[in-house]
Design a protein around this motif. Structure first.
Motif, PDB file in Angstrom:
ATOM      1  N   ILE A  22       0.987  -1.247   0.070  1.00  0.00           N
ATOM      2  CA  ILE A  22       0.137  -0.197  -0.072  1.00  0.00           C
ATOM      3  C   ILE A  22       1.061   1.262   0.009  1.00  0.00           C
ATOM      4  O   ILE A  22       1.401   1.560   1.123  1.00  0.00           O
ATOM      5  CB  ILE A  22      -1.034   0.096   1.254  1.00  0.00           C
ATOM      6  CG1 ILE A  22      -1.862  -1.079   1.345  1.00  0.00           C
ATOM      7  CG2 ILE A  22      -1.874   1.438   1.279  1.00  0.00           C
ATOM      8  CD1 ILE A  22      -2.832  -1.280  -0.065  1.00  0.00           C
ATOM      9  N   GLN A  43      -0.929   2.857   6.552  1.00  0.00           N
ATOM     10  CA  GLN A  43      -1.406   2.127   5.348  1.00  0.00           C
ATOM     11  C   GLN A  43      -2.806   1.415   5.370  1.00  0.00           C
ATOM     12  O   GLN A  43      -3.404   1.291   4.528  1.00  0.00           O
ATOM     13  CB  GLN A  43      -0.183   0.897   5.165  1.00  0.00           C
ATOM     14  CG  GLN A  43       1.020   1.691   4.788  1.00  0.00           C
ATOM     15  CD  GLN A  43       2.125   0.579   4.590  1.00  0.00           C
ATOM     16  OE1 GLN A  43       2.449   0.011   5.656  1.00  0.00           O
ATOM     17  NE2 GLN A  43       2.918   0.434   3.673  1.00  0.00           N
ATOM     18  N   LEU A  73      -5.531   3.756   4.727  1.00  0.00           N
ATOM     19  CA  LEU A  73      -5.518   4.017   2.996  1.00  0.00           C
ATOM     20  C   LEU A  73      -6.311   2.658   2.578  1.00  0.00           C
ATOM     21  O   LEU A  73      -6.922   2.691   1.594  1.00  0.00           O
ATOM     22  CB  LEU A  73      -3.930   3.981   2.638  1.00  0.00           C
ATOM     23  CG  LEU A  73      -3.340   5.366   2.811  1.00  0.00           C
ATOM     24  CD1 LEU A  73      -1.869   5.498   2.478  1.00  0.00           C
ATOM     25  CD2 LEU A  73      -4.040   6.481   2.077  1.00  0.00           C
ATOM     26  N   MET A  74      -6.087   1.516   2.942  1.00  0.00           N
ATOM     27  CA  MET A  74      -6.514   0.201   2.449  1.00  0.00           C
ATOM     28  C   MET A  74      -8.020   0.131   2.673  1.00  0.00           C
ATOM     29  O   MET A  74      -8.767  -0.480   1.766  1.00  0.00           O
ATOM     30  CB  MET A  74      -5.873  -0.874   3.379  1.00  0.00           C
ATOM     31  CG  MET A  74      -6.096  -2.281   2.739  1.00  0.00           C
ATOM     32  SD  MET A  74      -5.201  -3.691   3.584  1.00  0.00           S
ATOM     33  CE  MET A  74      -5.629  -5.028   2.910  1.00  0.00           C
ATOM     34  N   PRO A  80      -4.574   4.361  -3.573  1.00  0.00           N
ATOM     35  CA  PRO A  80      -4.218   5.043  -2.249  1.00  0.00           C
ATOM     36  C   PRO A  80      -3.481   6.357  -2.521  1.00  0.00           C
ATOM     37  O   PRO A  80      -3.748   7.056  -1.619  1.00  0.00           O
ATOM     38  CB  PRO A  80      -3.424   3.975  -1.724  1.00  0.00           C
ATOM     39  CG  PRO A  80      -3.851   2.692  -2.251  1.00  0.00           C
ATOM     40  CD  PRO A  80      -4.338   3.008  -3.384  1.00  0.00           C
ATOM     41  N   ALA A 114      -5.760   9.503  -2.535  1.00  0.00           N
ATOM     42  CA  ALA A 114      -6.364   9.425  -1.165  1.00  0.00           C
ATOM     43  C   ALA A 114      -6.334  11.165  -0.822  1.00  0.00           C
ATOM     44  O   ALA A 114      -4.993  11.786  -0.972  1.00  0.00           O
ATOM     45  CB  ALA A 114      -6.022   8.703  -0.233  1.00  0.00           C
TER      46      ALA A 114
END
Length: 441
Positions: free
Chosen positions: A25, A376, A379-380, A387, A390
């Motif tokens: 990620i 991470q 974001l996932m 990502p 974002a």
């Protein structure tokens, strides 16, 4: 030998075997922003306080030789030790004997040692304020509200010949009303100790909205409250207003100060954020660790959530030192780090949460072993296909919003915000070899 709760928590993370997946990620680069929003402040808060005391009725109300209790709460109010020292000095000039009393409900683990440590961390010591600092956890019942709720007050304040109530006036993190967090709350909840806090909170937001002013009125009718000192801070946590309120005008005056405070409170300038990274939460930042008025989440069953900002994932990296392990409000986050979890004092947190009755805010979020893996994970799970696209914002805490960091996809929104400047250079998040972030603030 059975596993401890901490070991179970760690093993749960290891068994998920998710770290390899998170390694793929990517984390967007960020740039520093400075928001120079209008922040009116007093150039000399101590001088303004003295002027307010001089024109008040204090000199007429205090008799020589009397014992005057001055409240000190659990919040990190700007210049609070100086403010208390000045009040103590003015009381001594009237040939009376000031004592500073802790007024923080069940905070500090509802122990004398815990409350004294909180005050000490704010510089509130006998040497600094020039008066004894008393941290009794005992309360005296002084009456009942019209609804039959018992009302309590700190025994040291009850034994005094007069009380000066000092508190910051601001929005409450659990309800909205004519008065929210201020002088009335200090009287009813702060001076009420654990018993007073419990009785008011056990009725939920209805108890807070209606119970606080009702209990405060009972106290003002039963004990000699001499003055209320209302303090407003601006969005940079500097003092903007100090006002001395006479007892008959405390409730109306606090309502007026609350409206001023709301106009100055810090806000997040973006409507939509995919991942909000918060470097620290804590009781010294907000009563709920994260100010619900800033993050747009209340997490109280049956209560409507604020419309803005809309934040998909909140990632919190650390618990402030001044929290003494009290992680009340941790359930407002979605993801935390193991280093935050390891710092939680579950006894203090449980006592605070049970007193508040808002148990949703005590739920432990998904806990990741490092700062990097926590971001991470945000974001996932933030429902963003890419990502790198974002919208990320990183702040120190929910009280400090004049400096923060954003990803490139928030830059357009940032440029539309008045008095907000972002540096042109974007760079990767900086992590050490353990996966934890360097200090950005």
């Amino acid at each position: 030998m059975p596993l401890s709760l901490l070991n179970v928590h760690r093993n749960y993370l290891v068994n998920l075997n998710i770290l390899q997946l998170l390694n793929d990620i990517p984390i967007p680069d960020i740039a520093e922003c400075c928001w120079n929003f209008p922040c009116p402040s007093l150039s000399n808060p101590e001088a303004e306080l003295k002027a307010q005391l001089d024109k008040s009725s204090l000199a007429r109300a205090i008799k020589p030789g009397s014992r005057i209790a001055i409240t000190a709460g659990s919040r990190g109010i700007s210049h609070i030790a100086t403010i208390l020292a000045r009040i103590c000095e003015e009381v001594k000039k009237l040939h009376a004997h000031p004592v500073v009393v802790s007024a923080m409900g069940s905070h500090g683990g509802a122990t004398e040692e815990g409350q004294r440590e909180i005050l000490k961390n704010y510089g509130i010591t006998p040497t600094r304020v020039g008066a004894p600092v008393l941290c009794s956890v005992n309360a005296v019942e002084v009456g009942k509200t019209a609804d039959g709720m018992p009302v309590f007050i700190d025994e040291e304040a009850f034994r005094s010949d007069g009380i000066i109530v000092v508190n910051r006036v601001k929005s409450h993190t659990s309800f909205q009303g004519a008065t929210e967090s201020g002088i009335l709350k200090m009287l009813a909840v702060g001076l009420g100790k654990a018993k007073g806090a419990q009785h008011i909170h056990q009725l939920g937001t209805r108890g807070l909205k209606n119970g606080i002013p009702q209990a405060a009125r009972v106290i003002m009718n039963k004990v000699p409250v001499l003055l209320g000192i209302g303090i407003i801070e601006n969005a940079q946590s500097d003092i903007a207003v100090i006002e001395a309120l006479e007892p008959p005008e405390i409730e109306v005056g606090e309502a007026r100060l609350l409206q001023q405070a709301k106009e100055l409170m810090p806000v997040i300038p973006f409507k939509n954020i995919d991942v909000l990274v918060v470097q620290e939460m804590g009781k010294d930042v907000s009563g709920t660790g994260l100010d619900t008025n800033v993050i747009g989440r209340r997490m109280i069953a049956g209560e409507r959530e604020p419309e803005l900002p809309r934040i998909s994932r909140i990632v919190v990296l650390a618990l402030s030192d001044n929290s003494q392990g009290n992680a009340t409000g941790i359930g407002l986050a979605d993801i935390i780090t193991q280093r935050l979890y390891d710092k939680i004092n579950f006894e203090k947190t449980l006592l605070n949460i049970v007193s508040s009755t808002f148990i949703e805010r005590a739920k432990i979020p998904l806990t990741m072993p490092t700062d990097k893996s926590a971001i991470q994970m945000g974001l996932m799970t933030c429902w963003k296909a890419d990502p790198l696209a974002a919208h990320i914002m990183m702040i120190k805490n929910t009280r400090s919003l004049q400096k923060f960091f954003v990803s490139k996809n928030l830059l357009a929104d940032a440029r539309q915000t008045q008095n907000l400047q972002c540096l042109p250079n974007f760079s990767p998040f900086s992590f050490n070899e353990n996966g934890n972030m360097k200090k950005y603030f």
